[in-house]
Design an enzyme around this catalytic site. Sequence first.
Site, PDB file in Angstrom:
ATOM      1  N   SER A  46     -22.948  32.601  -4.548  1.00  0.00           N
ATOM      2  CA  SER A  46     -24.211  32.396  -5.271  1.00  0.00           C
ATOM      3  C   SER A  46     -24.919  33.720  -5.524  1.00  0.00           C
ATOM      4  O   SER A  46     -25.518  33.921  -6.582  1.00  0.00           O
ATOM      5  CB  SER A  46     -25.125  31.440  -4.508  1.00  0.00           C
ATOM      6  OG  SER A  46     -25.367  31.891  -3.196  1.00  0.00           O
ATOM      7  N   GLU A  47     -24.873  34.646  -4.548  1.00  0.00           N
ATOM      8  CA  GLU A  47     -25.435  35.983  -4.729  1.00  0.00           C
ATOM      9  C   GLU A  47     -24.559  37.029  -4.057  1.00  0.00           C
ATOM     10  O   GLU A  47     -23.817  36.736  -3.113  1.00  0.00           O
ATOM     11  CB  GLU A  47     -26.848  36.097  -4.145  1.00  0.00           C
ATOM     12  CG  GLU A  47     -27.930  35.390  -4.925  1.00  0.00           C
ATOM     13  CD  GLU A  47     -28.310  34.059  -4.337  1.00  0.00           C
ATOM     14  OE1 GLU A  47     -29.141  33.357  -4.943  1.00  0.00           O
ATOM     15  OE2 GLU A  47     -27.770  33.701  -3.268  1.00  0.00           O
ATOM     16  N   THR A  48     -24.678  38.256  -4.546  1.00  0.00           N
ATOM     17  CA  THR A  48     -24.117  39.444  -3.910  1.00  0.00           C
ATOM     18  C   THR A  48     -25.230  40.487  -3.860  1.00  0.00           C
ATOM     19  O   THR A  48     -26.019  40.603  -4.798  1.00  0.00           O
ATOM     20  CB  THR A  48     -22.910  39.983  -4.698  1.00  0.00           C
ATOM     21  OG1 THR A  48     -21.830  39.044  -4.604  1.00  0.00           O
ATOM     22  CG2 THR A  48     -22.444  41.330  -4.167  1.00  0.00           C
ATOM     23  N   HIS A  76     -31.147  33.942   1.774  1.00  0.00           N
ATOM     24  CA  HIS A  76     -29.951  34.228   2.572  1.00  0.00           C
ATOM     25  C   HIS A  76     -29.391  35.618   2.277  1.00  0.00           C
ATOM     26  O   HIS A  76     -28.880  36.279   3.200  1.00  0.00           O
ATOM     27  CB  HIS A  76     -28.910  33.103   2.415  1.00  0.00           C
ATOM     28  CG  HIS A  76     -27.846  33.310   1.394  1.00  0.00           C
ATOM     29  ND1 HIS A  76     -28.007  32.983   0.067  1.00  0.00           N
ATOM     30  CD2 HIS A  76     -26.595  33.824   1.504  1.00  0.00           C
ATOM     31  CE1 HIS A  76     -26.894  33.264  -0.589  1.00  0.00           C
ATOM     32  NE2 HIS A  76     -26.021  33.779   0.253  1.00  0.00           N
TER      33      HIS A  76
END
Length: 292
Positions: A46-48, A76
């Site tokens: 979902s994210e980096t 997160h």
Amino acid sequence: MAGVPFHLVDVFAERRYAGNQLAVVESRGSLSDEEMLDITREMNYSETTFVEGDPVDGAWPVRIFTQKEEIPFAGHPTLGTAAVLRERFGAGDDVTLRLGAGDIPVEVRPDGSEGAEAYWMTQNAPEFGAELEHARLARVLGLDEGDVDREWPVQVVSTGLPSILVPLTGRDALGRVDVDRTAYHALYDETGVENVFPFCADPREDDHHLAARMFSPGHGLYEDPATGSANGNLAGYLARHRYFGDGEVAVSVEQGYEMGRPSVLHLEAEDGEEVSVRVGGRVESVAEGELL
């Protein structure tokens, strides 16, 4: 790009291979925005996050990308990056990240037995936005009108990344959520808010207080297994509306169970002239390597 180190962690995870996955890349100013977006899409989480250098005035410069774009804050990624900075960079028990939304401090606390630790972030004070129609959010979530709890407002809340908080009557309704894409995109076009966060006071485990899910098709992510930003918004909502009877909140939230990625998020909040919000959870290291 070759030789740039990266780390994989699971955030809000009580064990490895649970919680929400995150890639943390030691970019140190060596990558363009386009390369960061390409890497985020390749990682397919979902994210980096990208650590852009050493701390400046005590804060580590970090950028967060979804597979669609850069965003100013997400929960997160903040905790997972802080864990990597502490465990791999020796950043200490108190870590501050300089994000697009501002400086976010993270502290480490004991969590249960056997030496477990949790990372806690202090989020920005929540901003309480528009209250929306219960029936409309029922349609967006593919539910009956009676599944949305009319005792409590449906409301936009933000500590840096807004979400629409939708109180439901129970976990049966939570499990039946099936987002109506047409209704969702109409709501997104009107409000500009991509994250829809239904919750209920009907958890699976006796030592938890709430169960929740997070849907964000506008981010290119149908469902997210653990969402610190939305849970921070929820903590502020719970305190402001006295959901548990007063303006001081200390609760645990289940998320991600429907996805096979069980996650536990701990929330604290106190209501005053503004609401103070903290969100915590464990972080498990999974892997590390280098980009080729």
